[in-house]
Write a protein that holds these residues in place. Sequence first.
Motif, PDB file in Angstrom:
ATOM      1  N   SER A 454       0.836  -1.204   0.000  1.00 18.72           N
ATOM      2  CA  SER A 454       0.000   0.000   0.000  1.00 18.72           C
ATOM      3  C   SER A 454       0.866   1.246   0.000  1.00 18.72           C
ATOM      4  CB  SER A 454      -0.885   0.031   1.248  1.00 18.72           C
ATOM      5  OG  SER A 454      -1.751  -1.085   1.243  1.00 18.72           O
ATOM      6  N   SER A 455       0.396   2.264  -0.711  1.00 22.46           N
ATOM      7  CA  SER A 455       1.073   3.566  -0.693  1.00 22.46           C
ATOM      8  C   SER A 455       0.099   4.616  -0.216  1.00 22.46           C
ATOM      9  CB  SER A 455       1.503   3.966  -2.106  1.00 22.46           C
ATOM     10  OG  SER A 455       2.641   3.258  -2.486  1.00 22.46           O
ATOM     11  N   ILE A 456       0.590   5.530   0.592  1.00 27.01           N
ATOM     12  CA  ILE A 456      -0.223   6.681   0.969  1.00 27.01           C
ATOM     13  C   ILE A 456       0.395   7.895   0.299  1.00 27.01           C
ATOM     14  CG2 ILE A 456      -0.996   8.101   2.919  1.00 27.01           C
ATOM     15  CD1 ILE A 456      -0.929   5.349   4.482  1.00 27.01           C
ATOM     16  N   ASN A 457      -0.400   8.572  -0.504  1.00 28.32           N
ATOM     17  CA  ASN A 457       0.046   9.732  -1.283  1.00 28.32           C
ATOM     18  C   ASN A 457       1.182   9.400  -2.240  1.00 28.32           C
ATOM     19  OD1 ASN A 457      -1.909  11.408  -0.213  1.00 28.32           O
ATOM     20  ND2 ASN A 457      -0.637  11.948   1.549  1.00 28.32           N
ATOM     21  N   ASN A 458       1.112   8.212  -2.833  1.00 32.10           N
ATOM     22  CA  ASN A 458       2.007   7.852  -3.938  1.00 32.10           C
ATOM     23  C   ASN A 458       1.270   6.823  -4.784  1.00 32.10           C
ATOM     24  OD1 ASN A 458       4.220   7.366  -5.630  1.00 32.10           O
ATOM     25  ND2 ASN A 458       5.663   7.699  -3.965  1.00 32.10           N
ATOM     26  N   SER A 459       1.854   6.512  -5.938  1.00 28.35           N
ATOM     27  CA  SER A 459       1.171   5.651  -6.903  1.00 28.35           C
ATOM     28  C   SER A 459       1.139   4.186  -6.444  1.00 28.35           C
ATOM     29  CB  SER A 459       1.887   5.818  -8.238  1.00 28.35           C
ATOM     30  OG  SER A 459       2.268   4.610  -8.778  1.00 28.35           O
ATOM     31  N   THR A 460       0.411   3.339  -7.168  1.00 28.66           N
ATOM     32  CA  THR A 460       0.347   1.910  -6.820  1.00 28.66           C
ATOM     33  C   THR A 460       1.624   1.173  -7.225  1.00 28.66           C
ATOM     34  OG1 THR A 460      -0.736   1.546  -8.949  1.00 28.66           O
ATOM     35  CG2 THR A 460      -2.163   1.682  -7.013  1.00 28.66           C
ATOM     36  N   THR A 461       2.431   1.799  -8.083  1.00 22.33           N
ATOM     37  CA  THR A 461       3.648   1.139  -8.575  1.00 22.33           C
ATOM     38  C   THR A 461       4.839   1.595  -7.740  1.00 22.33           C
ATOM     39  OG1 THR A 461       4.269   2.889 -10.092  1.00 22.33           O
ATOM     40  CG2 THR A 461       2.716   1.256 -10.913  1.00 22.33           C
ATOM     41  N   GLY A 462       6.013   1.049  -8.082  1.00 22.23           N
ATOM     42  CA  GLY A 462       7.237   1.606  -7.511  1.00 22.23           C
ATOM     43  C   GLY A 462       7.661   1.008  -6.195  1.00 22.23           C
ATOM     44  N   ALA A 463       7.419  -0.301  -6.024  1.00 23.96           N
ATOM     45  CA  ALA A 463       7.909  -0.972  -4.821  1.00 23.96           C
ATOM     46  C   ALA A 463       9.434  -0.910  -4.798  1.00 23.96           C
ATOM     47  CB  ALA A 463       7.448  -2.418  -4.826  1.00 23.96           C
ATOM     48  N   GLU A 464      10.011  -0.639  -3.650  1.00 28.28           N
ATOM     49  CA  GLU A 464      11.469  -0.595  -3.548  1.00 28.28           C
ATOM     50  C   GLU A 464      12.018  -2.012  -3.360  1.00 28.28           C
ATOM     51  OE1 GLU A 464      13.136   2.554  -1.177  1.00 28.28           O
ATOM     52  OE2 GLU A 464      11.399   3.834  -1.535  1.00 28.28           O
ATOM     53  N   ALA A 465      13.279  -2.180  -3.794  1.00 31.09           N
ATOM     54  CA  ALA A 465      13.840  -3.527  -3.953  1.00 31.09           C
ATOM     55  C   ALA A 465      14.078  -4.266  -2.642  1.00 31.09           C
ATOM     56  CB  ALA A 465      15.144  -3.444  -4.730  1.00 31.09           C
ATOM     57  N   HIS A 466      13.973  -3.588  -1.494  1.00 31.23           N
ATOM     58  CA  HIS A 466      14.268  -4.279  -0.240  1.00 31.23           C
ATOM     59  C   HIS A 466      13.039  -4.362   0.667  1.00 31.23           C
ATOM     60  CE1 HIS A 466      15.072  -0.033  -0.129  1.00 31.23           C
ATOM     61  NE2 HIS A 466      14.863  -0.028   1.151  1.00 31.23           N
ATOM     62  N   MET A 467      11.849  -4.172   0.072  1.00 29.60           N
ATOM     63  CA  MET A 467      10.600  -4.350   0.819  1.00 29.60           C
ATOM     64  C   MET A 467       9.938  -5.632   0.324  1.00 29.60           C
ATOM     65  SD  MET A 467       9.604  -2.076   3.065  1.00 29.60           S
ATOM     66  CE  MET A 467       7.865  -1.578   3.042  1.00 29.60           C
ATOM     67  N   PRO A 468       9.087  -6.263   1.159  1.00 30.50           N
ATOM     68  CA  PRO A 468       8.458  -7.508   0.712  1.00 30.50           C
ATOM     69  C   PRO A 468       7.461  -7.252  -0.420  1.00 30.50           C
ATOM     70  CG  PRO A 468       7.578  -6.826   2.843  1.00 30.50           C
ATOM     71  CD  PRO A 468       8.709  -5.895   2.531  1.00 30.50           C
ATOM     72  N   PHE A 469       7.637  -7.951  -1.537  1.00 32.20           N
ATOM     73  CA  PHE A 469       6.779  -7.775  -2.705  1.00 32.20           C
ATOM     74  C   PHE A 469       5.885  -8.997  -2.851  1.00 32.20           C
ATOM     75  CE2 PHE A 469       5.371  -7.745  -7.021  1.00 32.20           C
ATOM     76  CZ  PHE A 469       5.364  -6.423  -7.424  1.00 32.20           C
ATOM     77  N   GLY A 470       4.582  -8.759  -2.947  1.00 31.95           N
ATOM     78  CA  GLY A 470       3.665  -9.877  -3.139  1.00 31.95           C
ATOM     79  C   GLY A 470       2.277  -9.462  -2.719  1.00 31.95           C
ATOM     80  N   GLY A 471       1.297 -10.372  -2.931  1.00 31.53           N
ATOM     81  CA  GLY A 471      -0.080  -9.983  -2.687  1.00 31.53           C
ATOM     82  C   GLY A 471      -0.845 -10.971  -1.843  1.00 31.53           C
ATOM     83  N   VAL A 472      -2.152 -10.680  -1.714  1.00 30.71           N
ATOM     84  CA  VAL A 472      -3.084 -11.587  -1.042  1.00 30.71           C
ATOM     85  C   VAL A 472      -4.161 -11.964  -2.052  1.00 30.71           C
ATOM     86  CG1 VAL A 472      -2.619 -10.649   1.252  1.00 30.71           C
ATOM     87  CG2 VAL A 472      -4.451  -9.645  -0.108  1.00 30.71           C
TER      88      VAL A 472
END
Length: 528
Positions: A454-472
């Motif tokens: 989730s992003s607050i006041n930013n776009s849905t894209t652009g996950a940074e490379a050292h955060m957990p990436f994935g969904g539910v």
Amino acid sequence: MTRRFSNLIGGQSVDSPSTFLSHNSSNLEDVIGEFPEATLEQVRDACVAARRAAEAWGRTPAPIRGQIIGSIGKAIEREKEALSRLVSREMGKTLKEARGDVQEAIDTCHFFQSEGRRLYGQTVPSEMHRKELMTYRRPLGVVGIITAGNFPIAVPSWKIIPALVTGNTIVWKPSEDCPASSYAFVKLMEEAGLPEGVLNVVFGGGAGAAGQFLVNMIDERDERGRKRLDKFAFTGSTAVGRQIGEIAGRNLLHPTLELGGKNPLIVMADADLENAVSGALWAAFGTGGQRCTSAGNIILDAPIAEEFTRRFLAATQAITIGDPLKYPDVLYGPFINERFFNSWQAHYDWGKADGATLLYGKGRITRESKPSGFQGDPTAAFYGWPTIWADVQPGMQLFQKEVFGPTINLVRVNGIDEAIEAANSVDYGLSSACYTNNREWAYQFKERIQAGMSSINNSTTGAEAHMPFGGVKGSGNGTRESGIWVIESYTYWHAVNDDISGKLQLAQMDTDYIAPKSPFSVAEIDGV
Ligand code: UN1
């Protein structure tokens, strides 16, 4: 002369009887290379080579594996510009975005180089004397990997780099849509000094036969009865992910599945509209909407719905589109290829059937039908109009199904509760965003949204490379890529008891537990 490329199996270049071509996405007459269609035997050989290399690689000290990862990062850094150009030519994303794609792999290497010096286990106190307990992370063995073409460097690196640093060997089937970019990536990894057989690459195109062969390897055993694959990692459609999950399930293999998304972007009544419009424009149309993190539904709080729509439509009308290597300032380029275009175009029928309002967009961009910001020759490739649907409702197909192209839906709601309810009513849960400066609404969004990111006041894209990436939900099976979290997916925990007492000590039985004395009553002191 078209250059011919080979599979890479056990350190050898291996050709296949049939081949397929990779094209410049922005100019279909420009052939980048001819790639092999790996056969079933070749895919199996790749698994055998990976199995043969697994023992020595798994026992190579992790800091040494990490050092090779560091060298991969340096090699990619050195070739960043050339690799980014190749990605832009083959995939069709802008050079700026291609640089981001490549940078994400460099960041991943930097992160995991030092992880080779951690990969911590624990020492744990034993309940007995002269006995020590400890835990180790062990590699799983041979990993099968299939990746998509929209992020030909970043997304494979999220799988390959952690799998390698934790001591696994790999058979990778890159996307048939960007094989040249993948090949270049593999050559940079080879240069860094990976031993033969640690990373094996099989190509396949068209019907994706090589990919299916690799998936079927999950079901196969070698002559000694060992599994061919110990792990599978996949980024792509939910339908294929389910198939892999089923085969993996009956083989007790836990796959990493990163699947589709239909990501909501909420704009609340108090939002900074200028910021929200630029975030929404990027989330919807950046990369031509061909990111799994692209926005699918923009959910608008009633008080700003009209004003947002007016500004968003004006911004959309001003978008520039074209061949990104010729016109570096375009927001987006062509579809990766005709297959992606065709599957995007089908959504116009859903919209009509749903009864939604087509606010902007006319399907394929042609010489006769092009937005004012289009540059160059639209017939050289497959370009799509930026498309906006209004009056979209949660029950509609348009709202529910992933489109994977430059299309966005506008959905009107009343207040934060309705906004979150609408956002949660899709069967996906990958990424999400909310524009608001109201702390209560931001908190509600954070706590109640069903999404892996989730992003607050930013776009849905652009996950940074050292955060957990994935969904539910339909976006995956709960595994995470990147950062420390991905390590769980490529290792198992090994619990070791080391008894130096020289006698048989039985846990839970031969322990010096101390019996409590007779009960003490506080009331006695108080005299009551
Ligand atoms: C994808 O589309 O599969 O968060 C990955 C992002 C990028 C990765 C997208 N860092 O948008």
